[in-house]
Write a protein that holds these residues in place. Structure first.
Motif, PDB file in Angstrom:
ATOM      1  N   LEU A 102       0.863  -1.172   0.000  1.00 12.21           N
ATOM      2  CA  LEU A 102       0.000   0.000   0.000  1.00 12.21           C
ATOM      3  C   LEU A 102       0.902   1.226   0.000  1.00 12.21           C
ATOM      4  O   LEU A 102       1.799   1.340   0.837  1.00 12.21           O
ATOM      5  CB  LEU A 102      -0.899   0.014   1.244  1.00 12.21           C
ATOM      6  CG  LEU A 102      -1.862   1.202   1.366  1.00 12.21           C
ATOM      7  CD1 LEU A 102      -2.939   1.125   0.286  1.00 12.21           C
ATOM      8  CD2 LEU A 102      -2.509   1.232   2.749  1.00 12.21           C
TER       9      LEU A 102
ATOM     10  N   THR B 105      -7.913   0.836  -4.346  1.00 14.08           N
ATOM     11  CA  THR B 105      -6.781   1.224  -3.506  1.00 14.08           C
ATOM     12  C   THR B 105      -5.614   1.581  -4.414  1.00 14.08           C
ATOM     13  O   THR B 105      -5.738   1.563  -5.644  1.00 14.08           O
ATOM     14  CB  THR B 105      -6.396   0.086  -2.535  1.00 14.08           C
ATOM     15  OG1 THR B 105      -5.418   0.545  -1.611  1.00 14.08           O
ATOM     16  CG2 THR B 105      -5.860  -1.117  -3.276  1.00 14.08           C
TER      17      THR B 105
ATOM     18  N   ASP C  13     -12.475  -3.241  -3.282  1.00 13.18           N
ATOM     19  CA  ASP C  13     -12.272  -1.881  -2.786  1.00 13.18           C
ATOM     20  C   ASP C  13     -11.108  -1.249  -3.536  1.00 13.18           C
ATOM     21  O   ASP C  13      -9.978  -1.760  -3.471  1.00 13.18           O
ATOM     22  CB  ASP C  13     -11.954  -1.892  -1.282  1.00 13.18           C
ATOM     23  CG  ASP C  13     -13.104  -2.448  -0.458  1.00 13.18           C
ATOM     24  OD1 ASP C  13     -14.252  -2.345  -0.908  1.00 13.18           O
ATOM     25  OD2 ASP C  13     -12.837  -3.000   0.627  1.00 13.18           O
TER      26      ASP C  13
END
Length: 313
Positions: free
Chosen positions: A107, A260, A258
Motif C-alpha cells: 500500500l 486502492t 475496494d
C-alpha cells in the motif's frame, strides 16, 4: 537503543557519548526509505527488504565514517550487495514455491502514484519483468534505470568493471524493453479499466469481463500453497473470464472490490464475505487489461493496511 539494533523509522534515539554513532544513525535514518526501495525493487519482497535493511545497518555500524565521502552512495552499495546475496538465495526458495510467484504488494501513499517514474519502477507489471533477469542484471538495471546511479558506483556495488557494467546494463535494458508495456498508461485510464473490471467481478458478469479484458490477457494468481490459486498462468480473455466467473459461482460467496493504490498504481483489495481475500493489480494497454495479478498468499498481504514510504532519491 542498543548499538546493534536497527533504528526505527523517524528520529533515532541518541546514544550517550557516541557522537560518531549519532552521525551514522542519522545518515541511516535519512536514507532508510531509499534503501528499502532499492532492496524491494531488487527482491520483490518487503519482508526480505526489511532483512536487508537490518544487515545494512549492522554493516554500516562497523564502517569508519571518516573514510566515507558519500554516505548515500556507500549505504546504497551495502544494501545492493546484501540484496544480491539474498536474491540468489531467494531463487532457490522460488523454485520450491507452490504455484506462480508474484511480488509482495505494498500500500503506497499518493506521492508515489504522483511520481510517474517511481510508480512505474515498482509496478507489479515491471517487477514481474525484472524476475526474468539474472541477479546481477537486475541489480544493474534497478540501480541505473530507476536510481540513476553512475556506472563506476554500480561497478563497485556488484564487483564488476565499469565496462562490464555498461554491457550488462545494455543487455538488461534491451531485455526489459522487449517485455514491458508498450505505452505509459495514466492512472486515470487504469482506474477506468479497473472500475469496469470491478463491476463485472461483483456481478459475476462474464460478458462484462470479456469487454474489459484484452484477448491476450494473462491471469497470474499467487496462493503460495496456502490459498487456492491457478497452478500456472491462464492466457486468453475467454479462459481468464470463465476461470473467474466459475470460481466465484462455485464458491457461492459475496465478492467485493475496494479501490486502492498498490505499488504506486490503482488496484483492488478483494473481499469475500467482508474478509480480505487478496490484492488484484493490473496491467492496462489500449484501455483494456492485459495482465491480472492476484496475490492471495496471506504472508504477502501484511503491507496493505498501512502505507509503505518509497523513494528514488
Amino acid at each position: 537503543m542498543n548499538e546493534r539494533s536497527e533504528p526505527t523509522k523517524g528520529t533515532a534515539e541518541p546514544i550517550a557519548g557516541a557522537g560518531r554513532m549519532d552521525s551514522a544513525t542519522e545518515a541511516f535514518v535519512a536514507h532508510r526509505s531509499l534503501l528499502f526501495t532499492v532492496a524491494y525493487e531488487m527482491l520483490g519482497s518487503a519482508a526480505d527488504a526489511e532483512d536487508v535493511l537490518q544487515e545494512t545497518w549492522l554493516r554500516w555500524m562497523k564502517v569508519d565514517m571518516e573514510q566515507v565521502r558519500d554516505q548515500r552512495a556507500y549505504l546504497v552499495r551495502i544494501a545492493t550487495r546484501r540484496s544480491l546475496d539474498r536474491l540468489r538465495t531467494m531463487r532457490r526458495r522460488k523454485e520450491a514455491y507452490v504455484g506462480p510467484w508474484l511480488p509482495e504488494p505494498l500500500l503506497t501513499a499518493p506521492d508515489v502514484a504522483e511520481d510517474a517514474e517511481l510508480a512505474e519502477s515498482v509496478s507489479m507489471a515491471l517487477m514481474l519483468v525484472l524476475e526474468t533477469l539474472s541477479p546481477t542484471e537486475r541489480a544493474v538495471f534497478v540501480l541505473r534505470e530507476a536510481f540513476d546511479v553512475g556506472y563506476d558506483e554500480i561497478a563497485a556495488a556488484v564487483d564488476k568493471s565499469p565496462a562490464a557494467v555498461r554491457q550488462i546494463a545494455h543487455r538488461a535494458r534491451r531485455h526489459v524493453e522487449a517485455r514491458r508495456p508498450r505505452e505509459v498508461v495514466s492512472a486515470g485510464q487504469t482506474r477506468a479499466a479497473l472500475e469496469s473490471f470491478r463491476r463485472a467481478l461483483e456481478t459475476n458478469d462474464l460478458q462484462g469481463l470479456l469487454d474489459v479484458l484484452a484477448p491476450e490477457v494473462v491471469l497470474i494468481s499467487d496462493g503460495g500453497g496456502v490459498k487456492q490459486a491457478a497452478p500456472r498462468p491462464i492466457t486468453g480473455a475467454e479462459k481468464a473470464a470463465r476461470f473467474i466467473v466459475g470460481g466465484v459461482g462455485k464458491a457461492q460467496v459475496a465478492l467485493t472490490g475496494d479501490p486502492t493504490v498498490v505499488n504506486g498504481n490503482p488496484a483492488l483489495v478483494l473481499r469475500v464475505d467482508g474478509e480480505v481475500d487478496g490484492v488484484m493489480a493490473v496491467r492496462v494497454e489500449d484501455a483494456r487489461i492485459t495482465g491480472l495479478y492476484y496475490v492471495r498468499n496471506p504472508q504477502k498481504l501484511t503491507r496493505i493496511a498501512s502505507e509503505t514510504p518509497l523513494t528514488l532519491r
